[in-house]
Design an enzyme around this catalytic site. Structure first.
Site, PDB file in Angstrom:
ATOM      1  N   ARG A 280       0.850  -1.182   0.000  1.00 16.74           N
ATOM      2  CA  ARG A 280       0.000   0.000   0.000  1.00 16.74           C
ATOM      3  C   ARG A 280       0.889   1.237   0.000  1.00 16.74           C
ATOM      4  O   ARG A 280       1.435   1.625   1.026  1.00 16.74           O
ATOM      5  CB  ARG A 280      -0.889  -0.033   1.248  1.00 16.74           C
ATOM      6  CG  ARG A 280      -2.059   0.938   1.213  1.00 16.74           C
ATOM      7  CD  ARG A 280      -2.770   0.935   2.549  1.00 16.74           C
ATOM      8  NE  ARG A 280      -1.979   1.620   3.560  1.00 16.74           N
ATOM      9  CZ  ARG A 280      -1.963   1.304   4.851  1.00 16.74           C
ATOM     10  NH1 ARG A 280      -2.674   0.295   5.299  1.00 16.74           N
ATOM     11  NH2 ARG A 280      -1.237   2.002   5.699  1.00 16.74           N
ATOM     12  N   HIS A 284      -3.519   4.413   4.714  1.00 11.47           N
ATOM     13  CA  HIS A 284      -4.727   3.578   4.758  1.00 11.47           C
ATOM     14  C   HIS A 284      -5.899   4.300   4.099  1.00 11.47           C
ATOM     15  O   HIS A 284      -6.597   3.749   3.254  1.00 11.47           O
ATOM     16  CB  HIS A 284      -5.060   3.239   6.212  1.00 11.47           C
ATOM     17  CG  HIS A 284      -6.339   2.509   6.398  1.00 11.47           C
ATOM     18  ND1 HIS A 284      -6.534   1.226   5.949  1.00 11.47           N
ATOM     19  CD2 HIS A 284      -7.506   2.887   6.989  1.00 11.47           C
ATOM     20  CE1 HIS A 284      -7.762   0.822   6.249  1.00 11.47           C
ATOM     21  NE2 HIS A 284      -8.373   1.833   6.872  1.00 11.47           N
ATOM     22  N   TYR A 293       3.833   4.578  11.560  1.00  7.73           N
ATOM     23  CA  TYR A 293       4.096   3.145  11.724  1.00  7.73           C
ATOM     24  C   TYR A 293       4.960   2.522  10.616  1.00  7.73           C
ATOM     25  O   TYR A 293       5.189   1.322  10.621  1.00  7.73           O
ATOM     26  CB  TYR A 293       2.776   2.369  11.838  1.00  7.73           C
ATOM     27  CG  TYR A 293       1.784   2.617  10.730  1.00  7.73           C
ATOM     28  CD1 TYR A 293       1.855   1.928   9.523  1.00  7.73           C
ATOM     29  CD2 TYR A 293       0.757   3.542  10.901  1.00  7.73           C
ATOM     30  CE1 TYR A 293       0.939   2.151   8.514  1.00  7.73           C
ATOM     31  CE2 TYR A 293      -0.172   3.773   9.900  1.00  7.73           C
ATOM     32  CZ  TYR A 293      -0.078   3.066   8.704  1.00  7.73           C
ATOM     33  OH  TYR A 293      -0.995   3.300   7.709  1.00  7.73           O
TER      34      TYR A 293
END
Length: 394
Positions: A280, A284, A293
């Site tokens: 990705r 998100h 993160y």
């Protein structure tokens, strides 16, 4: 010995520890697990000797869909910044799996996407404005699932998977030539719906294909904190179906593996679990800060394995793509983005009564009561506006 009380013979008690129990029948697995196991490494086509055997027309079509898909992701992300979309879960970097999933299906087949898979729906032919209806906040779905053979975009994780199995199983019982392809992210494999869907699909040998896009994170949770399995494709063996591990950024490999899985399902050979190993590239959603993160260095490493660049490199190396053709493909993608902008810039005409139209085929008494109450309120509001207008004209 003979019992003095009954006169019947009774067996002599064996000494403790000398009795040998009857051994159980030899156990053997119901299915040989070896053919079900995925490859030790993700299957690839581009950049390998297999690429020479790939159909050039198919590769060019895949390239066009990848470029358009990349532009679609960029445009949808921009629409969130303009306030035209409430939220957008991007598939930048995952376009190969998205477009391949749409292209391997026949017209009568069904696609069961997750909330992140609007690109797959668009690649299957859905109007992008309708595909984004849920994320815009206009509709729960935004399109007719039966017309397009695309199930409603599902925000709850993995709930679309049992639906796909049910539809596929029902189609087989009716004798319909239908395959269902269900898409889910790596985070969705941690849901109970994933287990239930795969178990039922394998037991019923339902004509369904499960595509897991393993993009590395379930929001901020990395795959290593979700499962200790060697790969998500290995989970297939426990259900009795084959698992395939594929390079999810290799559009040719994705198309080949998914095509084979769909053929097997259509031929009555049961379901397949396909894991597409991808990444990705964006956060998100536009509301997420991925820098909390993961590192920029990790993202840059995956940029070197970009699905659009991989295909472009292959086609250029084979002499199938030049600057003129690249520009033509990009221009087509720009025209597509312009149509999307135009469609999203038009404010939708919404009827509040539609709240009750697409809930039940036959409305419940409670819904009829609520609909009547809303209709009365709307009529009263319209009468008040008309009276106010007449008063101003005097």
């Amino acid at each position: 010995m003979v019992s003095t009380r009954t006169g019947r013979s009774t067996p002599v008690m064996e000494q403790r520890g000398t009795h040998q129990p009857t051994p159980p029948p030899a156990w053997k697995p119901r299915t040989d697990p070896a053919p079900l196991l995925p490859d030790p490494e993700p299957y690839r086509v581009l950049g390998t000797s297999r690429a020479a055997e790939a159909d050039s027309t198919l590769l060019l079509k895949l390239y066009g869909e990848l470029v358009r898909g990349r532009r679609y992701n960029a445009q949808a992300t921009a629409l969130t910044k303009q306030g035209r979309l409430a939220v957008y879960p991007s598939t930048t970097g995952q376009e190969a799996a998205e477009v391949a999933a749409a292209m391997v299906l026949q017209e009568q087949d069904w696609l069961f996407p997750s909330y992140r898979d609007t690109l797959a729906a668009v690649a299957r032919g859905l109007d992008p404005v309708q595909a984004l209806g849920l994320l815009r906040g206009d509709w729960h779905t935004g399109y007719d699932p039966y017309e397009h053979r695309i199930a409603p975009l599902s925000t709850p994780l993995a709930t679309q998977l049992p639906h796909a199995v049910g539809l596929a199983h029902a189609a087989r019982l009716k004798g319909d030539d239908v395959v269902a392809l269900a898409m889910v992210g790596d985070g969705g494999t941690s849901e109970g719906d994933f287990h239930e869907a795969l178990n039922f699909a394998a037991v019923w040998q339902a004509p369904v294909v499960f595509l897991v896009q393993n993009n590395g994170f379930a929001i901020s949770v990395p795959l290593a904190k979700q499962t200790a399995a060697p790969s998500l494709a290995h989970k297939a063996v426990g259900y009795g179906m084959p698992g395939r591990l594929v390079d999810g950024n290799d559009a040719a490999a994705m198309h080949e593996v998914l095509s084979e899985a769909v053929r097997n399902a259509r031929a009555g050979r049961g379901p397949t679990l396909v894991e597409a190993v991808t990444y990705r590239m964006d956060a998100h959603t536009n509301a997420d800060d991925a820098t909390r993160y993961r590192s920029d260095a990790e993202v840059e490493t995956w940029r070197a394995h970009d699905p659009v660049a991989l295909m472009e490199r292959e086609l250029t190396g084979r002499g199938l793509l030049d600057e003129q053709r690249i520009e033509a493909v990009r221009q087509d993608a720009e025209e597509f983005a312009a149509r999307l902008r135009q469609g999203m810039n038009a404010d939708p005409v919404l009827d509040p009564m539609d709240l009750f139209t697409h809930v039940y085929a036959e409305q419940t008494s409670q819904l009829r009561e609520q609909a009547a109450q809303l209709r009365a309120e709307l009529d009263a509001e319209a009468e008040a506006e008309a009276a106010s207008g007449a008063e101003q004209e005097r």
